[in-house]
Design an enzyme around this catalytic site. Structure first.
Site, mmCIF file in Angstrom:
data_model
loop_
_atom_site.group_PDB
_atom_site.id
_atom_site.type_symbol
_atom_site.label_atom_id
_atom_site.label_comp_id
_atom_site.label_asym_id
_atom_site.label_seq_id
_atom_site.Cartn_x
_atom_site.Cartn_y
_atom_site.Cartn_z
ATOM 1 C CB CYS A 79 -0.976 -0.062 1.172
ATOM 2 S SG CYS A 79 -2.417 0.945 0.896
ATOM 3 C CG HIS A 169 -3.233 -3.205 3.954
ATOM 4 N ND1 HIS A 169 -2.274 -2.590 4.729
ATOM 5 C CD2 HIS A 169 -3.837 -2.224 3.259
ATOM 6 C CE1 HIS A 169 -2.303 -1.286 4.512
ATOM 7 N NE2 HIS A 169 -3.249 -1.037 3.626
ATOM 8 C CD GLU A 171 -0.511 -5.409 6.102
ATOM 9 O OE1 GLU A 171 -0.431 -5.970 5.000
ATOM 10 O OE2 GLU A 171 -0.759 -4.190 6.218
HETATM 11 N N1 GLN Z 1 -3.557 6.312 0.949
HETATM 12 C C1 GLN Z 1 -2.312 6.036 1.571
HETATM 13 C C2 GLN Z 1 -1.195 6.842 0.929
HETATM 14 O O1 GLN Z 1 -1.437 7.592 0.056
HETATM 15 C C3 GLN Z 1 -1.988 4.572 1.531
HETATM 16 C C4 GLN Z 1 -2.987 3.828 2.349
HETATM 17 C C5 GLN Z 1 -2.457 2.623 3.030
HETATM 18 O O2 GLN Z 1 -1.252 2.377 3.126
HETATM 19 N N2 GLN Z 1 -3.354 1.862 3.590
HETATM 20 O O3 GLN Z 1 -0.068 6.723 1.317
#
Ligand code: GLN
Length: 191
Positions: A79, A169, A171
């Site tokens: 992410c 994610h 995890e």
């Molecule tokens: N929206 C977040 C970002 O721009 C990422 C979201 C996340 O890691 N769950 O960094």
């Protein structure tokens, strides 16, 4: 085998739990001395990429991380971690680590719609739970990048040599499948 987990911000504890389910040791990276410890792989967790990168700069960790990745250390970005590794972020002027030949889109599903669970496939394996939280996706990849997961016509996991990224994610799911894929990468790098 020991994995370093960047632990300056975001969802790092859950990665350690996943690794311990697989019987793999890990330690948290919170300062310069931590990044200098021997490790067989590095995890960049989810969180907020802009904040996380600012902290990395303040702690003087940016060059160390880039050097480790360039030296072939397996790295897994989830992410926000994906955004940190992307060479380009479509809707954002990124000056993050920029080590992987992918173009990402930040908050790509809109702030609300960006959080959902779905069933998908990863590296040909079906029925993988995909947990998205204000997720990015990958708009395009360059040669040398292997697409590992596509959800709703969008690329949500990819690998380039020693770099693995997921927009979701793993995890936060019950399955250790994707962590185990990463640990295989770390094992291969050792042999
Ligand atoms: N929206 C977040 C970002 O721009 C990422 C979201 C996340 O890691 N769950 O960094």
């Amino acid at each position: 085998m020991t994995i370093g987990i960047l632990a300056v911000q975001g969802a790092f504890l859950e990665h350690a739990k996943m690794l311990s389910k697989l019987g793999v040791d890990s330690f948290e990276i919170r300062k310069k001395a931590d990044i200098q410890r021997p490790m067989d792989g590095l995890i960049l967790p989810g969180g907020e990429s802009t904040s996380m990168y600012r902290i990395l700069r303040d702690l003087d960790l940016v060059d160390d991380i880039k050097r480790l990745i360039a030296s072939g250390l397996p790295v897994f970005g989830t992410c926000a971690g994906l955004l940190l590794l992307a060479k380009e972020v479509d809707n954002y002027k990124s000056d993050f680590l920029q080590t992987m030949d992918i173009k990402a889109v930040k908050n790509a599903y809109g702030r609300q719609l960006g959080s959902f669970r779905a069933n998908g496939s990863f590296n040909g394996e079906d029925n993988i739970e995909l947990v998205f939280i204000r997720a990015p996706y990958i708009a395009s990849v360059k040669d040398g990048v292997e697409v590992l997961s596509v959800h709703d016509d969008k690329i949500v996991a990819a690998r380039q040599d020693n770099q693995l990224v997921t927009a979701f994610h793993p995890e936060l799911s019950d399955s250790t499948f994707i962590h185990s894929y990463f640990i295989d990468m770390c094992q291969e790098a050792l042999s």
